[in-house]
Design a protein around this motif. Sequence first.
Motif, PDB file in Angstrom:
ATOM      1  N   VAL A  69      -2.940 -10.497  -7.646  1.00  0.00           N
ATOM      2  CA  VAL A  69      -2.780 -10.652  -9.093  1.00  0.00           C
ATOM      3  C   VAL A  69      -4.106 -10.289  -9.749  1.00  0.00           C
ATOM      4  CG1 VAL A  69      -2.262 -12.231 -10.990  1.00  0.00           C
ATOM      5  CG2 VAL A  69      -1.056 -12.468  -8.807  1.00  0.00           C
ATOM      6  N   VAL A  70      -4.063  -9.371 -10.727  1.00  0.00           N
ATOM      7  CA  VAL A  70      -5.271  -8.919 -11.406  1.00  0.00           C
ATOM      8  C   VAL A  70      -5.046  -8.972 -12.913  1.00  0.00           C
ATOM      9  CG1 VAL A  70      -5.999  -7.435  -9.495  1.00  0.00           C
ATOM     10  CG2 VAL A  70      -4.524  -6.502 -11.287  1.00  0.00           C
ATOM     11  N   VAL A  71      -6.102  -8.727 -13.654  1.00  0.00           N
ATOM     12  CA  VAL A  71      -6.003  -8.705 -15.112  1.00  0.00           C
ATOM     13  C   VAL A  71      -5.012  -7.623 -15.532  1.00  0.00           C
ATOM     14  CG1 VAL A  71      -7.269  -8.216 -17.241  1.00  0.00           C
ATOM     15  CG2 VAL A  71      -8.316  -9.600 -15.456  1.00  0.00           C
ATOM     16  N   GLY A  72      -4.139  -7.971 -16.463  1.00  0.00           N
ATOM     17  CA  GLY A  72      -3.122  -7.040 -16.937  1.00  0.00           C
ATOM     18  C   GLY A  72      -1.762  -7.266 -16.320  1.00  0.00           C
ATOM     19  N   ASP A  73      -1.685  -8.030 -15.235  1.00  0.00           N
ATOM     20  CA  ASP A  73      -0.398  -8.270 -14.584  1.00  0.00           C
ATOM     21  C   ASP A  73       0.507  -9.103 -15.488  1.00  0.00           C
ATOM     22  OD1 ASP A  73      -0.013  -7.026 -12.062  1.00  0.00           O
ATOM     23  OD2 ASP A  73      -1.518  -8.338 -11.163  1.00  0.00           O
ATOM     24  N   ARG A  93       5.672 -15.772 -10.096  1.00  0.00           N
ATOM     25  CA  ARG A  93       6.250 -14.433  -9.963  1.00  0.00           C
ATOM     26  C   ARG A  93       5.343 -13.414 -10.628  1.00  0.00           C
ATOM     27  NH1 ARG A  93      10.880 -15.693 -11.654  1.00  0.00           N
ATOM     28  NH2 ARG A  93      10.752 -15.057 -13.823  1.00  0.00           N
ATOM     29  N   ARG A  94       5.255 -12.239 -10.010  1.00  0.00           N
ATOM     30  CA  ARG A  94       4.563 -11.107 -10.618  1.00  0.00           C
ATOM     31  C   ARG A  94       5.567  -9.984 -10.818  1.00  0.00           C
ATOM     32  NH1 ARG A  94       0.906  -7.518  -6.998  1.00  0.00           N
ATOM     33  NH2 ARG A  94       2.865  -6.379  -6.862  1.00  0.00           N
ATOM     34  N   GLU A  95       5.639  -9.476 -12.037  1.00  0.00           N
ATOM     35  CA  GLU A  95       6.600  -8.428 -12.334  1.00  0.00           C
ATOM     36  C   GLU A  95       6.111  -7.083 -11.788  1.00  0.00           C
ATOM     37  OE1 GLU A  95       9.306  -9.453 -13.362  1.00  0.00           O
ATOM     38  OE2 GLU A  95       8.754 -11.428 -14.116  1.00  0.00           O
ATOM     39  N   GLU A  96       7.029  -6.137 -11.714  1.00  0.00           N
ATOM     40  CA  GLU A  96       6.702  -4.795 -11.217  1.00  0.00           C
ATOM     41  C   GLU A  96       5.639  -4.153 -12.108  1.00  0.00           C
ATOM     42  OE1 GLU A  96       7.133  -1.900  -8.292  1.00  0.00           O
ATOM     43  OE2 GLU A  96       8.180  -3.825  -8.443  1.00  0.00           O
ATOM     44  N   ARG A  97       4.651  -3.529 -11.494  1.00  0.00           N
ATOM     45  CA  ARG A  97       3.578  -2.892 -12.247  1.00  0.00           C
ATOM     46  C   ARG A  97       3.977  -1.498 -12.709  1.00  0.00           C
ATOM     47  NH1 ARG A  97      -1.155  -4.601  -7.904  1.00  0.00           N
ATOM     48  NH2 ARG A  97      -1.664  -6.652  -8.807  1.00  0.00           N
ATOM     49  N   THR A  98       3.590  -1.136 -13.931  1.00  0.00           N
ATOM     50  CA  THR A  98       3.844   0.210 -14.435  1.00  0.00           C
ATOM     51  C   THR A  98       2.695   1.156 -14.118  1.00  0.00           C
ATOM     52  OG1 THR A  98       2.902  -0.378 -16.594  1.00  0.00           O
ATOM     53  CG2 THR A  98       5.278  -0.681 -16.304  1.00  0.00           C
ATOM     54  N   SER A  99       1.512   0.623 -13.914  1.00  0.00           N
ATOM     55  CA  SER A  99       0.342   1.415 -13.533  1.00  0.00           C
ATOM     56  C   SER A  99      -0.659   0.480 -12.877  1.00  0.00           C
ATOM     57  CB  SER A  99      -0.294   2.098 -14.754  1.00  0.00           C
ATOM     58  OG  SER A  99      -0.865   1.133 -15.619  1.00  0.00           O
ATOM     59  N   ASP A 107     -15.530   5.584   0.687  1.00  0.00           N
ATOM     60  CA  ASP A 107     -14.586   6.658   0.994  1.00  0.00           C
ATOM     61  C   ASP A 107     -14.024   6.581   2.406  1.00  0.00           C
ATOM     62  OD1 ASP A 107     -14.820   7.730  -1.514  1.00  0.00           O
ATOM     63  OD2 ASP A 107     -16.436   9.093  -0.974  1.00  0.00           O
ATOM     64  N   THR A 108     -14.630   5.785   3.281  1.00  0.00           N
ATOM     65  CA  THR A 108     -14.128   5.674   4.649  1.00  0.00           C
ATOM     66  C   THR A 108     -13.204   4.487   4.830  1.00  0.00           C
ATOM     67  OG1 THR A 108     -16.055   4.365   5.342  1.00  0.00           O
ATOM     68  CG2 THR A 108     -16.231   6.766   5.517  1.00  0.00           C
ATOM     69  N   ASP A 109     -13.073   3.661   3.807  1.00  0.00           N
ATOM     70  CA  ASP A 109     -12.244   2.450   3.887  1.00  0.00           C
ATOM     71  C   ASP A 109     -10.944   2.693   3.133  1.00  0.00           C
ATOM     72  OD1 ASP A 109     -11.096  -0.056   3.862  1.00  0.00           O
ATOM     73  OD2 ASP A 109     -12.986  -1.115   3.535  1.00  0.00           O
ATOM     74  N   PRO A 110      -9.789   2.692   3.824  1.00  0.00           N
ATOM     75  CA  PRO A 110      -8.518   2.965   3.149  1.00  0.00           C
ATOM     76  C   PRO A 110      -7.918   1.768   2.423  1.00  0.00           C
ATOM     77  CG  PRO A 110      -8.131   2.639   5.487  1.00  0.00           C
ATOM     78  CD  PRO A 110      -9.632   2.536   5.284  1.00  0.00           C
ATOM     79  N   ALA A 111      -8.584   0.613   2.474  1.00  0.00           N
ATOM     80  CA  ALA A 111      -8.036  -0.590   1.846  1.00  0.00           C
ATOM     81  C   ALA A 111      -8.259  -0.532   0.338  1.00  0.00           C
ATOM     82  CB  ALA A 111      -8.689  -1.842   2.430  1.00  0.00           C
ATOM     83  N   GLU A 112      -7.177  -0.374  -0.413  1.00  0.00           N
ATOM     84  CA  GLU A 112      -7.278  -0.272  -1.859  1.00  0.00           C
ATOM     85  C   GLU A 112      -7.453  -1.656  -2.496  1.00  0.00           C
ATOM     86  OE1 GLU A 112      -4.790   3.672  -3.063  1.00  0.00           O
ATOM     87  OE2 GLU A 112      -3.650   1.830  -2.754  1.00  0.00           O
ATOM     88  N   ARG A 113      -8.272  -1.717  -3.516  1.00  0.00           N
ATOM     89  CA  ARG A 113      -8.488  -2.940  -4.266  1.00  0.00           C
ATOM     90  C   ARG A 113      -8.059  -2.715  -5.708  1.00  0.00           C
ATOM     91  NH1 ARG A 113     -14.524  -4.870  -2.196  1.00  0.00           N
ATOM     92  NH2 ARG A 113     -13.981  -5.166   0.005  1.00  0.00           N
ATOM     93  N   PRO A 114      -6.949  -3.309  -6.124  1.00  0.00           N
ATOM     94  CA  PRO A 114      -6.545  -3.157  -7.526  1.00  0.00           C
ATOM     95  C   PRO A 114      -7.544  -3.828  -8.452  1.00  0.00           C
ATOM     96  CG  PRO A 114      -5.151  -4.765  -6.406  1.00  0.00           C
ATOM     97  CD  PRO A 114      -6.016  -4.148  -5.353  1.00  0.00           C
ATOM     98  N   ILE A 115      -7.813  -3.194  -9.583  1.00  0.00           N
ATOM     99  CA  ILE A 115      -8.776  -3.711 -10.552  1.00  0.00           C
ATOM    100  C   ILE A 115      -8.070  -4.198 -11.807  1.00  0.00           C
ATOM    101  CG2 ILE A 115     -10.832  -3.158 -11.910  1.00  0.00           C
ATOM    102  CD1 ILE A 115     -11.330  -0.868  -9.894  1.00  0.00           C
ATOM    103  N   VAL A 116      -7.168  -3.374 -12.325  1.00  0.00           N
ATOM    104  CA  VAL A 116      -6.433  -3.673 -13.555  1.00  0.00           C
ATOM    105  C   VAL A 116      -5.023  -3.141 -13.394  1.00  0.00           C
ATOM    106  CG1 VAL A 116      -6.231  -3.156 -16.021  1.00  0.00           C
ATOM    107  CG2 VAL A 116      -8.466  -3.661 -15.048  1.00  0.00           C
ATOM    108  N   ALA A 117      -4.044  -3.871 -13.906  1.00  0.00           N
ATOM    109  CA  ALA A 117      -2.643  -3.461 -13.825  1.00  0.00           C
ATOM    110  C   ALA A 117      -2.061  -3.255 -15.226  1.00  0.00           C
ATOM    111  CB  ALA A 117      -1.823  -4.502 -13.066  1.00  0.00           C
ATOM    112  N   ASN A 118      -1.062  -2.389 -15.290  1.00  0.00           N
ATOM    113  CA  ASN A 118      -0.236  -2.192 -16.494  1.00  0.00           C
ATOM    114  C   ASN A 118      -1.010  -1.672 -17.700  1.00  0.00           C
ATOM    115  OD1 ASN A 118       2.075  -3.209 -15.108  1.00  0.00           O
ATOM    116  ND2 ASN A 118       1.382  -5.294 -15.508  1.00  0.00           N
ATOM    117  N   ALA A 119      -2.113  -0.985 -17.474  1.00  0.00           N
ATOM    118  CA  ALA A 119      -2.847  -0.374 -18.587  1.00  0.00           C
ATOM    119  C   ALA A 119      -2.255   0.999 -18.891  1.00  0.00           C
ATOM    120  CB  ALA A 119      -4.326  -0.252 -18.251  1.00  0.00           C
TER     121      ALA A 119
END
Length: 328
Positions: A69-73, A93-99, A107-119
């Motif tokens: 869960v991030v800012v914008g969710d 509950r967290r709703e489906e994200r639009t973005s 660049d060698t680490d494939p683990a994505e870290r979400p920063i902001v959602a739904n912007a």
Amino acid sequence: MPRELDEDDVRIRPGRGSRPRTRQRPDHAEAVPAVVVGVDRGRYSCRPQPWPDRLVAAVRGGSMRRTSVVVGDQVALVGDLSGTDGVLARLVRREERTSVLRRTPDDTDPAERPIVANADILVIVCAVTDPVPRPGLIDRCLVAAYDGGLAPVLCLTKADLADPETITELYRPLGFPVVATRPDQDLTDLHSLLTQRVSVLFGHSGVGKSSLVNRLVPAADRAIGEVNAVTGRGRHTSSAAVALRLPAGGMVIDTPGIRSFGLGAVSPARVLSAFSDLAAAAAYCQPGCEHLAPSADCALDSAVTGGGADAARLASLRRLLAARATPL
């Protein structure tokens, strides 16, 4: 006479496991929709939609404990929604994200870290000077915007200290808005892009991002830092992302200044998909073509030669692909 005890007299309790006691989970039909406007050490500041002036502190509950869960969710809350100090609601509950704007540690680490959602918009803030512009970082932010479903805007600050035309010319072929700001001028052009939208401001330390937020949202009172005269870099004045309401409607999300931006999880195909005019021609490339340089196997060069694609757009695409593959 007391009888002799045997094994039937020993009470055995089952061990505590991680499985839920029942498979029937509550649907929380009564949950109240809200948007996350701040995150701090496992506590989520949420603004319930029925009460736009109220902030409610919440924690993740039950099955949500492993959900990011991030800012914008957009979330759903149950429990005490009064916003009283010391009271916590539950985020169920967290709703489906639009973005989603995300990056990797490197660049060698494939683990994505979400920063902001739904912007809706990613505002890439870059100073014309002091500190000097870093086109490589701008390109990486553009890749993240296209990959995450956000429309990019380049905001050039400190235009009173140097001419912004050199940077503007570099990004003009991509066709997105470029806005130059000065302390002695209003932000009419930027306001027109952000009003009634959800936008996120992103840039490295010292570019004047917090000053820009304070001008967009006068009540924000964000801390402002200075650029180190020796290193040419600014210090972090924002420690976490926070969403602020714009006076004319919409929301702007201020993020901490960054020093690097990893794109380890972004594939060339995901970058290319943002260039719809070139993606069609790329379907005729040989398998494994990386589109990084002119070659007989890359159909993009043939498309430019034949008039089906723009040479400046292709140069921009290759610069973004190179930024993804080249460490900062």
